[in-house]
Design a protein around this motif. Structure first.
Motif, PDB file in Angstrom:
ATOM      1  N   LYS A  33     -29.329 -19.757  24.455  1.00 16.43           N
ATOM      2  CA  LYS A  33     -27.856 -20.530  24.176  1.00 16.43           C
ATOM      3  C   LYS A  33     -26.626 -19.612  24.294  1.00 16.43           C
ATOM      4  O   LYS A  33     -25.936 -19.635  26.083  1.00 16.43           O
ATOM      5  CB  LYS A  33     -27.236 -21.178  23.614  1.00 16.43           C
ATOM      6  CG  LYS A  33     -25.671 -22.040  23.368  1.00 16.43           C
ATOM      7  CD  LYS A  33     -25.681 -22.643  22.261  1.00 16.43           C
ATOM      8  CE  LYS A  33     -23.761 -23.122  21.694  1.00 16.43           C
ATOM      9  NZ  LYS A  33     -23.516 -23.262  21.137  1.00 16.43           N
ATOM     10  N   SER A 262     -18.480 -27.567  28.563  1.00 22.56           N
ATOM     11  CA  SER A 262     -19.555 -28.530  28.806  1.00 22.56           C
ATOM     12  C   SER A 262     -21.026 -28.046  28.483  1.00 22.56           C
ATOM     13  O   SER A 262     -21.605 -29.499  27.856  1.00 22.56           O
ATOM     14  CB  SER A 262     -19.156 -29.117  29.785  1.00 22.56           C
ATOM     15  OG  SER A 262     -19.846 -28.731  31.158  1.00 22.56           O
ATOM     16  N   THR A 263     -21.256 -27.056  29.313  1.00 24.24           N
ATOM     17  CA  THR A 263     -22.478 -26.795  29.259  1.00 24.24           C
ATOM     18  C   THR A 263     -22.538 -26.324  27.593  1.00 24.24           C
ATOM     19  O   THR A 263     -23.645 -26.319  27.180  1.00 24.24           O
ATOM     20  CB  THR A 263     -22.441 -25.648  29.735  1.00 24.24           C
ATOM     21  OG1 THR A 263     -22.294 -25.147  31.166  1.00 24.24           O
ATOM     22  CG2 THR A 263     -24.093 -24.543  30.145  1.00 24.24           C
ATOM     23  N   SER A 264     -21.822 -25.662  27.112  1.00 21.23           N
ATOM     24  CA  SER A 264     -22.019 -25.214  24.816  1.00 21.23           C
ATOM     25  C   SER A 264     -21.830 -26.749  25.010  1.00 21.23           C
ATOM     26  O   SER A 264     -22.805 -25.997  23.881  1.00 21.23           O
ATOM     27  CB  SER A 264     -20.687 -24.505  25.111  1.00 21.23           C
ATOM     28  OG  SER A 264     -20.517 -24.308  23.921  1.00 21.23           O
ATOM     29  N   GLN A 265     -20.943 -27.297  24.963  1.00 24.28           N
ATOM     30  CA  GLN A 265     -21.448 -29.161  24.248  1.00 24.28           C
ATOM     31  C   GLN A 265     -22.828 -28.845  24.135  1.00 24.28           C
ATOM     32  O   GLN A 265     -23.670 -29.051  23.616  1.00 24.28           O
ATOM     33  CB  GLN A 265     -20.609 -29.856  24.490  1.00 24.28           C
ATOM     34  CG  GLN A 265     -19.945 -29.966  23.652  1.00 24.28           C
ATOM     35  CD  GLN A 265     -18.002 -30.806  24.139  1.00 24.28           C
ATOM     36  OE1 GLN A 265     -18.692 -31.746  25.290  1.00 24.28           O
ATOM     37  NE2 GLN A 265     -17.330 -30.286  24.024  1.00 24.28           N
ATOM     38  N   MET A 266     -23.140 -29.089  26.086  1.00 23.20           N
ATOM     39  CA  MET A 266     -24.964 -29.396  25.955  1.00 23.20           C
ATOM     40  C   MET A 266     -25.741 -28.677  25.242  1.00 23.20           C
ATOM     41  O   MET A 266     -26.636 -29.153  25.007  1.00 23.20           O
ATOM     42  CB  MET A 266     -25.097 -29.654  27.880  1.00 23.20           C
ATOM     43  CG  MET A 266     -25.962 -30.536  28.600  1.00 23.20           C
ATOM     44  SD  MET A 266     -25.941 -30.456  29.741  1.00 23.20           S
ATOM     45  CE  MET A 266     -26.468 -29.022  30.229  1.00 23.20           C
ATOM     46  N   LEU A 267     -26.084 -27.819  25.523  1.00 22.14           N
ATOM     47  CA  LEU A 267     -26.235 -26.521  24.706  1.00 22.14           C
ATOM     48  C   LEU A 267     -26.564 -27.082  23.419  1.00 22.14           C
ATOM     49  O   LEU A 267     -27.929 -26.873  22.390  1.00 22.14           O
ATOM     50  CB  LEU A 267     -26.736 -24.975  24.767  1.00 22.14           C
ATOM     51  CG  LEU A 267     -27.056 -25.053  26.666  1.00 22.14           C
ATOM     52  CD1 LEU A 267     -26.414 -23.229  27.081  1.00 22.14           C
ATOM     53  CD2 LEU A 267     -27.963 -24.442  26.982  1.00 22.14           C
ATOM     54  N   VAL A 269     -26.078 -29.388  21.749  1.00 23.45           N
ATOM     55  CA  VAL A 269     -27.051 -30.545  21.580  1.00 23.45           C
ATOM     56  C   VAL A 269     -28.267 -30.616  21.384  1.00 23.45           C
ATOM     57  O   VAL A 269     -29.201 -30.993  20.977  1.00 23.45           O
ATOM     58  CB  VAL A 269     -26.635 -31.578  22.417  1.00 23.45           C
ATOM     59  CG1 VAL A 269     -26.826 -33.508  22.441  1.00 23.45           C
ATOM     60  CG2 VAL A 269     -25.272 -32.138  22.355  1.00 23.45           C
ATOM     61  N   LEU A 270     -28.645 -30.124  22.406  1.00 19.92           N
ATOM     62  CA  LEU A 270     -30.087 -29.472  22.686  1.00 19.92           C
ATOM     63  C   LEU A 270     -30.413 -28.804  21.405  1.00 19.92           C
ATOM     64  O   LEU A 270     -31.580 -29.251  20.845  1.00 19.92           O
ATOM     65  CB  LEU A 270     -30.045 -28.542  24.361  1.00 19.92           C
ATOM     66  CG  LEU A 270     -31.065 -28.402  24.471  1.00 19.92           C
ATOM     67  CD1 LEU A 270     -32.053 -29.677  24.967  1.00 19.92           C
ATOM     68  CD2 LEU A 270     -31.457 -27.251  25.939  1.00 19.92           C
TER      69      LEU A 270
END
Lengths: 393, 250
Positions: A33, A262-267, A269-270
């Motif tokens: 991340k 958005s990437t950081s949010q997705m990561l 969540v991941l």
């Protein structure tokens, strides 16, 4: 417990693996991340560009670059007053033909301040960057992009220390820039020469204003705040009344910033999913192994009760055993998780980051599950009639 | 019966019902008898006769539905689970069919187990009593062995030593020879007879007539009631039987 070393070891192993795998998974996840976020951020997401806005004179709309509204005073004011701006540099540029010996190449020269490289996330591959003294004295020094080097020095000799001419004016090459490749619009970012802005202002363009200003927000998160600060500072230095429109444009890297968030949010969540699943898997493993190993001892519990053990004796014994096994296993698991994470980081070259939270959470969850599922079947067995417990198969 | 001696067990019209779904099973339908100190009683009966239920009641592992049970003049019927555990700990020694020794635990530690739950013994006293009990059953040389290193007969002797360690009012044996071959059974029976000669009160639950013939009194149960309660006039001597067995060629 010490009598059945194999069973104790296997039970502990369940907890060790549970804790270690959670820590390792999270370390890899967190590392990835951070690495991805850094890569996007290295694209210059916190960069802010300030241009004069196009205006009109006598009904004729004028090109923005011909406006003379940005000055060095603006640069200094931003530097001093905008607290969320970490770096700022003026920019003046000119196009022209650059000549070295028999070779020549059409390119652009950019006059910048010393902080320009960090704002644009550019690096010096060989040689050095010019310094404040070069700027004060308007030194005729420059750094070359890769494309310029290839066209002026096709035989591979080092341009360092050589003198090139841009529009007849000699510049000494003091550095070469690390290549950046094309930007998203297909522009070659290596087809550039960088020189002190004073040199360009005085010796090439003969102007005193600057064409644009580049700045860096302290981080992506404060990028919007930094933009607001810059607007406020510039309105003040330009003495604009509240009713006046801005005579400049401030642009941040909105697209990149929203990609980052958005990437950081997705990561995130991941990562939470990885943590949740590995905790679940580890927890179920621990649950099973504790449950089986205690249930297997139902007859022992029956016997202990038949010879006079009371419920609390049984529970105390099994609770103590569960606590020792769980905490012991948990501690070994943390150690193992840390070593495996470091080893993976070293051996595979993956970015790994062990966070305190992952250690605390995995240790707590696994030991609590371990203690509970050591205690619960023991309580169940202790509440049976001794005779039933004795007959348990 | 020798009435000069103290009463170890006094049972007065005990009943025990089990509710299984909508049906009530009457396992015991009013059983009364006394056992005096120093008796060696066997309780006989086919399966379903109620002898296991009676054994659980005698062993304070279960409480009667109605009736009174006095063990060493203490009324057991009204006691809580924890008080029952104390009674078991202080007054009863169990010997089970399947030995029920803790695996991977030395004979000595297995024997010590009941005293672990009795805070009035120090660890040194425990050790001394366990050694003495193992000596009584003739296992002094195997004190450090774990159950897996002992034969079936030796394991049962460890279990008997465990039953002896708290100097119980009553030793309860549940099919104690059921898992043993006949030679070893006679060895164990002879050990019980010797302990009885030394004054121990023993109640032996079995379904085998052969085994009951070694005890001094035979109570036969049928369908939850006492069918017969006879003094055994011709008590067999397990040692004689042992000597009469064909020699094993080891």
């Amino acid at each position: 417990m010490s009598r059945n070393k194999m069973r104790t070891f296997l039970t502990m192993l369940g907890i060790i693996i549970g804790v270690a795998s959670v820590i390792t998974m999270l370390a890899i996840g967190q590392g990835s991340k951070e690495s991805i976020e850094k890569q996007i951020s290295d694209m210059g997401a916190n960069m802010i560009m300030i241009f004069p806005s196009s205006g009109s004179q006598g009904g004729v709309r004028l090109d923005a670059s011909s406006m003379q509204r940005l000055t060095l005073d603006d640069v200094i004011a931003i530097e001093e007053k905008a607290v969320n701006v970490s770096a700022v540099s003026p920019l003046v540029s000119s196009r022209g033909q650059v000549v070295s010996g028999a070779n020549n190449w059409p390119t652009s020269i950019q006059g910048v301040g010393t902080e320009f490289l960090s704002i644009r996330k550019m690096e010096v591959k060989e040689g050095i960057m010019f310094n404040e003294r070069d700027i004060r004295s308007a030194s005729k020094v420059c750094l070359l992009g890769k494309t310029v080097v290839e066209n002026l020095f096709p035989n591979g000799e080092s341009p360092l220390g050589k003198t090139i001419r841009f529009n007849q004016i000699p510049f000494k090459v003091i550095g070469i820039l690390t290549e950046k490749g094309q930007n998203t619009f297909g522009q070659d970012q290596d087809d550039v020469i960088i020189a002190p802005y004073t040199t360009l202002q005085k010796r090439i363009l003969a102007i005193t204003h600057v064409q644009s200003i580049y700045a860096s927000a302290a981080s992506e998160a404060v990028s919007e705040v930094a933009v607001d600060e810059i607007v406020a500072v510039l309105r003040e230095t330009h003495r604009l009344r509240p009713s006046d429109q801005d005579d400049f444009n401030v642009r941040s890297q909105q697209e990149l910033i929203s990609t980052i968030s958005s990437t950081s949010q997705m990561l995130t969540v991941l990562l939470a999913a990885i943590a949740g699943i590995s905790l679940l898997v580890g927890g179920i493993g621990i649950m099973n192994i504790m449950f089986v190993s205690v249930t297997e001892r139902t007859r022992e519990i029956g016997l202990r009760m038949a010879v006079g053990g009371k419920g609390r004796h049984i529970l105390t014994q099994f609770l103590m055993e569960a606590i020792i096994v769980s905490i012991g296993g948990g501690l070994i698991g943390v150690t193992l998780g840390l070593s495996v994470s470091l080893l993976i980081g070293k051996a595979a070259g993956w970015p790994v980051t062990v966070t305190e939270n992952s250690i605390i959470v995995s240790f707590l969850v696994c030991t609590v599950i371990g203690v509970f599922f050591g205690w619960y079947p023991a309580r169940k067995a202790a509440s049976l009639d001794p005779i039933e417990a004795l007959r348990y198969e | 019966m020798d009435n000069n001696k103290n009463t170890a067990i006094k049972i007065e019209s005990i009943t025990r019902n089990f509710v299984m779904g909508s049906e009530t099973v009457h396992a015991l339908r009013g059983v009364s008898f006394d056992v005096h100190e120093g008796e060696f009683v066997s309780i006989m009966g086919s399966s379903g006769s109620g002898k296991s239920t009676l054994l659980n009641l005698l062993g304070c592992l279960d409480r009667p539905t109605a009736g009174h049970y006095f063990l060493d003049e203490v009324s057991v019927g009204e006691l809580s689970r924890n008080q029952l555990a104390e009674i078991r700990n202080h007054k009863i020694g169990f010997v089970f069919q399947s030995f029920n020794l803790l695996p991977r635990t030395s004979a000595l530690e297995n024997v010590e187990l009941p005293l672990m739950y009795n805070p009035s013994y120090s660890s040194r006293q425990r050790r001394q009593r366990a050694e003495a009990a193992l000596e009584q059953v003739g296992l002094t040389s195997r004190m450090k062995h774990t159950p897996s290193q002992l034969s079936g007969g030796q394991q049962q002797r460890v279990a008997i030593a465990r039953a002896l360690i708290n100097d119980p009012v009553l030793i309860l044996a549940d099919e104690a020879t059921g898992n043993l071959d006949s030679r070893t059974s006679f060895e164990i029976l002879s050990l019980f007879q010797r302990l009885n000669e030394q004054g121990k009160t023993i109640v032996f639950v079995t379904h085998e007539n052969d085994i009951a013939s070694f005890t001094k009194r035979i109570i036969t149960l049928k369908d939850g009631r006492i069918l017969k309660d006879n003094i055994n006039t011709k008590v067999e001597d397990a040692r004689e039987w042992l000597e009469n067995l064909p020699k094993q060629d080891d």
